[in-house]
Scaffold this motif. Structure first.
Motif, short mmCIF file in Angstrom:
data_model
loop_
_atom_site.label_atom_id
_atom_site.label_comp_id
_atom_site.label_asym_id
_atom_site.label_seq_id
_atom_site.Cartn_x
_atom_site.Cartn_y
_atom_site.Cartn_z
N THR A 82 18.11 -46.44 -40.35
CA THR A 82 18.70 -46.64 -39.03
C THR A 82 18.62 -45.36 -38.22
O THR A 82 18.93 -44.28 -38.73
CB THR A 82 20.16 -47.10 -39.15
N ASP A 83 18.19 -45.49 -36.95
CA ASP A 83 18.05 -44.35 -36.05
C ASP A 83 17.13 -43.27 -36.63
O ASP A 83 17.34 -42.07 -36.43
CB ASP A 83 19.41 -43.73 -35.72
N LYS B 285 11.02 -44.89 -27.40
CA LYS B 285 12.42 -44.51 -27.27
C LYS B 285 12.70 -44.12 -25.83
O LYS B 285 11.87 -43.48 -25.19
CB LYS B 285 12.74 -43.34 -28.20
#
Length: 248
Positions: free
Chosen positions: A133-134, A241
């Motif tokens: 995650t991330d 992003k």
């Protein structure tokens, strides 16, 4: 090894310049379902450095993997990629080997010599990956089965080089497991999600027959690998992003 890494990156850059047209062609032929947020096709390119257990005086050489994968997003973190390498060459050098032929005189000319050996397979594997995650890092495992195409050895001797077909000395299938660490490059390739991979393969079967090399010769390799998805510009923009918001 450095020069092969440089060659791989140059090759990837050259091929990636064609990806817009490829994505458009793929979408035109198969429809949007093969270029969606949940699924896409990708070109797979790798450079493996192969070795075999119980083989003395072996030197690893760079081979090549080339094929296509289907990439399915199962959830926010999990991915699965069924892959076929139409071209999978495992290359190595034997530094103290003998020619194996039906001609005894020819065998005597190529004794205790070096031979560059290439074993060509068609590889099938299904890579299951987890993306933190991330994070841009992915970690994966995959079973792999390989079907022998052809094999040859090029022997050095006082009479010059001699190339021999050695397919009869290699077993027809190999299977094992791949461990993979990938880095998802969102900012590169216009956000089209190039994935750089470092992977290790360990085979479980005896690849070389005993009349060629004694013992159980299990295949293994370390590979630098790149996945180039066929994605449209619209989907690529979603992979990027967001730019950080300036407080000025």
């Amino acid at each position: 090894m450095k020069k092969y890494t440089t060659f791989l990156f140059v090759l990837v850059f050259s091929i990636s310049q064609l990806s817009n047209a490829q994505a458009a062609i793929v979408a035109m032929i198969f429809g949007d379902k093969v270029a969606s947020e949940k699924f896409n096709l990708s070109m797979e390119i790798g450079v493996p450095f192969s070795s075999f257990s119980n083989v003395d005086d072996l030197k690893m050489k760079n081979g090549v993997n080339f094929g296509i994968a289907g990439n399915l997003k199962l959830s926010e973190n999990w991915y699965v990629s069924p892959t076929v390498y139409f071209l999978s060459k495992r290359t190595f050098q034997l530094n103290n080997t003998d020619l194996h032929s039906n001609d005894e005189y020819l065998n005597s000319l190529y004794m205790n010599t070096r031979a560059k050996t290439v074993i060509s397979y068609t590889d099938l594997h299904v890579l299951f990956s987890y993306q933190l995650t991330d994070s841009n890092f992915r970690f994966g495992l995959s079973p792999q089965v390989s079907f022998l195409g052809k094999a040859k050895g090029t022997y050095e001797g006082t009479e010059g080089e001699l190339t021999q077909k050695i397919t009869d000395f290699v077993n027809k299938t190999d299977y094992g497991v791949i461990a993979n660490v990938g880095y998802f490059l969102r900012s590169g390739h216009e956000g089209k999600g190039i994935i750089f991979n470092l992977r290790y393969y360990q085979g479980f079967t005896d690849v070389l027959k005993n009349n060629f090399e004694a013992g159980k010769n299990k295949s293994s390799y370390i590979a630098l690998h790149v996945s180039l998805p066929f994605l449209t510009d619209e989907l690529a923009s979603k992979n990027k992003k967001p730019e950080p918001v300036s407080e000025d």
